[in-house]
Design a protein around this motif. Structure first.
Motif, PDB file in Angstrom:
ATOM      1  N   SER A 123       0.808  -1.222   0.000  1.00  0.00           N
ATOM      2  CA  SER A 123       0.000   0.000   0.000  1.00  0.00           C
ATOM      3  C   SER A 123       0.842   1.272   0.000  1.00  0.00           C
ATOM      4  O   SER A 123       0.308   2.368  -0.151  1.00  0.00           O
ATOM      5  CB  SER A 123      -0.943   0.011   1.210  1.00  0.00           C
ATOM      6  N   ARG A 124       2.145   1.136   0.195  1.00  0.00           N
ATOM      7  CA  ARG A 124       3.034   2.309   0.213  1.00  0.00           C
ATOM      8  C   ARG A 124       4.337   1.994  -0.517  1.00  0.00           C
ATOM      9  O   ARG A 124       4.838   0.865  -0.447  1.00  0.00           O
ATOM     10  CB  ARG A 124       3.374   2.725   1.655  1.00  0.00           C
ATOM     11  N   SER A 125       4.911   2.990  -1.152  1.00  0.00           N
ATOM     12  CA  SER A 125       6.139   2.792  -1.939  1.00  0.00           C
ATOM     13  C   SER A 125       7.370   2.578  -1.059  1.00  0.00           C
ATOM     14  O   SER A 125       8.447   2.269  -1.566  1.00  0.00           O
ATOM     15  CB  SER A 125       6.368   3.988  -2.863  1.00  0.00           C
ATOM     16  N   SER A 126       7.226   2.713   0.257  1.00  0.00           N
ATOM     17  CA  SER A 126       8.365   2.461   1.157  1.00  0.00           C
ATOM     18  C   SER A 126       8.735   0.976   1.184  1.00  0.00           C
ATOM     19  O   SER A 126       9.853   0.619   1.549  1.00  0.00           O
ATOM     20  CB  SER A 126       8.037   2.942   2.574  1.00  0.00           C
ATOM     21  N   LEU A 127       7.796   0.111   0.785  1.00  0.00           N
ATOM     22  CA  LEU A 127       8.039  -1.329   0.796  1.00  0.00           C
ATOM     23  C   LEU A 127       7.921  -1.928  -0.606  1.00  0.00           C
ATOM     24  O   LEU A 127       7.177  -1.424  -1.447  1.00  0.00           O
ATOM     25  CB  LEU A 127       7.032  -2.042   1.712  1.00  0.00           C
ATOM     26  N   LEU A 128       8.643  -3.020  -0.819  1.00  0.00           N
ATOM     27  CA  LEU A 128       8.498  -3.871  -2.006  1.00  0.00           C
ATOM     28  C   LEU A 128       8.215  -5.277  -1.501  1.00  0.00           C
ATOM     29  O   LEU A 128       8.719  -5.665  -0.440  1.00  0.00           O
ATOM     30  CB  LEU A 128       9.788  -3.883  -2.835  1.00  0.00           C
ATOM     31  N   SER A 129       7.445  -6.064  -2.250  1.00  0.00           N
ATOM     32  CA  SER A 129       7.137  -7.407  -1.765  1.00  0.00           C
ATOM     33  C   SER A 129       6.777  -8.362  -2.900  1.00  0.00           C
ATOM     34  O   SER A 129       6.250  -7.951  -3.941  1.00  0.00           O
ATOM     35  CB  SER A 129       5.980  -7.352  -0.764  1.00  0.00           C
ATOM     36  N   MET A 178       3.801 -20.816   2.557  1.00  0.00           N
ATOM     37  CA  MET A 178       3.890 -19.559   1.809  1.00  0.00           C
ATOM     38  C   MET A 178       5.167 -18.830   2.219  1.00  0.00           C
ATOM     39  O   MET A 178       5.547 -18.833   3.395  1.00  0.00           O
ATOM     40  CB  MET A 178       2.678 -18.677   2.104  1.00  0.00           C
ATOM     41  N   VAL A 179       5.825 -18.223   1.236  1.00  0.00           N
ATOM     42  CA  VAL A 179       7.026 -17.422   1.485  1.00  0.00           C
ATOM     43  C   VAL A 179       6.758 -16.009   0.974  1.00  0.00           C
ATOM     44  O   VAL A 179       6.504 -15.818  -0.215  1.00  0.00           O
ATOM     45  CB  VAL A 179       8.244 -18.019   0.743  1.00  0.00           C
ATOM     46  N   THR A 180       6.779 -15.028   1.874  1.00  0.00           N
ATOM     47  CA  THR A 180       6.615 -13.628   1.479  1.00  0.00           C
ATOM     48  C   THR A 180       7.892 -12.868   1.801  1.00  0.00           C
ATOM     49  O   THR A 180       8.398 -12.947   2.922  1.00  0.00           O
ATOM     50  CB  THR A 180       5.413 -12.982   2.209  1.00  0.00           C
ATOM     51  N   ILE A 181       8.422 -12.177   0.806  1.00  0.00           N
ATOM     52  CA  ILE A 181       9.632 -11.370   0.992  1.00  0.00           C
ATOM     53  C   ILE A 181       9.229  -9.906   0.985  1.00  0.00           C
ATOM     54  O   ILE A 181       8.493  -9.465   0.097  1.00  0.00           O
ATOM     55  CB  ILE A 181      10.669 -11.677  -0.113  1.00  0.00           C
ATOM     56  N   VAL A 182       9.696  -9.164   1.984  1.00  0.00           N
ATOM     57  CA  VAL A 182       9.365  -7.743   2.117  1.00  0.00           C
ATOM     58  C   VAL A 182      10.669  -6.968   2.248  1.00  0.00           C
ATOM     59  O   VAL A 182      11.545  -7.341   3.025  1.00  0.00           O
ATOM     60  CB  VAL A 182       8.472  -7.481   3.356  1.00  0.00           C
TER      61      VAL A 182
END
Length: 484
Positions: free
Chosen positions: A431-437, A447-451
């Motif tokens: 929801s914000r450009s401060s993060l990529l995922s 499940m594997v989520t990379i942030v």
């Protein structure tokens, strides 16, 4: 009676198959699952370190002021094929100078899933590249019939290292190879360096050369998964290079390379086109894929990240546009490294963030596999016979025998260590450009989520998976892998 028994057996078999099918189709559930968090961050000692064990609660509507990562488990995309790096002559020469203990540490660091980051891909070169101590080919100059073909040169350093890598990885790595230039006599400029083109009278001889390479390597016990036509076919470099326009590459594959691989019993080997930067990849795809006779031989497209040499930003959208236009063809990142070696920047964090940014964007845009360049270089960023010194995720100081791990190694590991082969990419948004995922669903149901947080401040974010939620804190200039 026998017929009745047979019918009953058939019915039971069908029922078992159906229930197994349903089991395989089971929806991903968050209920009761714990979330293991692994973190790497600047200005900390965190390096792929377990930092948290969280649980899910029921999610409600997030507000505009909250930062959230959204994972929709039912929406899946491409199948993951692996992460890896290149064993070049340079890597192999430096590896040979290490002590036996350091060699084992190095192999474990890359290829052991428990002790290291679990690489599953390996790229290598067809004879020399700039990351060789000298230019060489597998034949005597002028031998168009390839009677003198021999991979003896590679048996000193490169082949032993590749074999050790395969062994450490559990006996299997997806190995593919690319040429940097045909032999000098086959080229318009009569030089392996500085561009030039393949002369028409040597098209068949050069196509034969690939098949000889594949067979020679496989005879040594190293199965070759695929080849690319040419490394960086639009760049006239000071090192080994050769120019192919899109039309020229299409016609070479259609009339020579594809048919020759098939004739020599190598039709199962994958052919990768382009193998160059994101800037011109769409035009290359359009020209080659719109010709059915060429396209039938092509597995997919390889690409690099060096389009930023002009001073512009990475062209991530071009990857997505190829993925959308040609969904039946695969996309593979085949090379990237940090250019212009400087020993003062071993721990320069922006280098690692370049990896994280590229890997997340490339995977989200349809890429199935991601391959780094040299897996090992020395304290000078070489050897390189034209002085094109670069960074690797791990360097060896050949004076002291020590291994130097850069932040890039750990950033790559946040993907390669946790995403399993044949995982499916899952719809993920922030929801914000401060993060990529990005997220992948492993075949074991995890499940594997990379942030990734590329800002100067720590960020508290919601991880919202379907209708479940947990709250996570990621440090400034940090990357996290969440497994659940």
């Amino acid at each position: 009676m026998k017929k009745q028994k047979y019918k009953i057996l058939c019915f039971l078999f069908s029922l078992t198959a159906f229930s197994q099918q349903q089991k395989n189709k089971q929806e991903f559930i968050t209920n009761g699952k714990k979330i293991a968090v692994y973190t790497t961050a600047d200005d900390t000692k965190l390096r792929l370190t377990p930092t948290d064990n969280l649980v899910f609660s029921t999610s409600s509507q997030p507000t505009e002021t909250e930062i959230s990562v959204f994972v929709e488990s039912k929406k899946t995309f491409q199948t993951f094929m692996g992460v890896g790096g290149a064993i070049t002559d340079a890597s192999a020469e430096i590896y040979a100078k290490l002590s036996k203990e350091k060699q084992q540490e190095f192999l474990n660091a890359y290829y052991d899933k428990q002790k290291g980051i679990g690489y599953s891909l390996l790229r290598t070169t067809i004879h020399s590249s700039d990351f060789s101590s000298e230019s060489y080919t597998y034949i005597q100059e002028g031998d168009k019939d390839l009677k003198t073909f021999s991979i003896e040169h590679d048996k000193k350093y490169r082949i032993p290292m590749i074999k050790e890598a395969i062994k450490t990885a559990g006996g299997k790595l997806t190995l593919y190879a690319a040429p940097w230039s045909p032999p000098a006599f086959m080229k318009s400029n009569k030089d392996m360096l500085k561009g030039g083109t393949l002369l028409p009278e040597f098209y068949q001889a050069w196509a034969n050369y690939y098949t000889k390479f594949v067979k020679a390597y496989e005879k040594e016990g190293m199965p070759i998964w695929g080849i690319s036509t040419q490394n960086e076919p639009m760049a006239t470099q000071t090192w080994e290079s050769c120019i192919y326009t899109a039309d020229a590459e299409r016609d070479f594959i259609k009339n020579y390379l594809g048919p020759t691989m098939k004739k020599e019993g190598l039709a199962d080997k994958k052919i990768i086109v382009w193998d160059h930067n994101r800037d011109l990849m769409n035009q290359r795809a359009n020209v080659i894929y719109s010709d059915p006779e060429a396209a039938k031989y092509v597995w997919g497209m390889g690409f690099h990240w060096y389009e930023t040499w002009t001073g512009g930003a990475p062209m991530f959208d071009n990857v997505r546009k190829v993925y959308e236009a040609y969904p039946d063809k695969k996309l593979m990142f085949t090379e990237g490294c940090i250019e212009r070696f400087d020993a003062a920047k071993y721990q320069f964090w922006a280098n690692a963030e370049r990896y994280g940014t590229s890997m997340i964007n490339d995977f989200n845009n349809g890429t199935v596999a991601w391959t780094d360049w040299n897996i090992l270089l020395d304290q000078n960023g070489g050897p390189n016979h034209v002085g094109n010194f670069c960074f690797a995720p791990i360097h060896a100081n050949t004076n002291t025998g020590e291994l130097i791990y850069t932040p890039s190694y750990y950033y790559i590991g946040h993907f390669s260590k946790f995403i399993e082969l044949n995982a499916k990419r899952v719809s993920t948004a922030v929801s914000r450009s401060s993060l990529l995922s990005t997220s992948f669903l492993n075949t074991n149901g995890k499940m594997v989520t990379i942030v990734m947080n590329h800002t100067d401040k720590s960020v508290i974010y919601n991880l919202i998976v379907d209708t479940a939620k947990t709250v996570v804190t990621i440090p400034a200039h940090g990357i996290q892998t969440l497994v659940y």
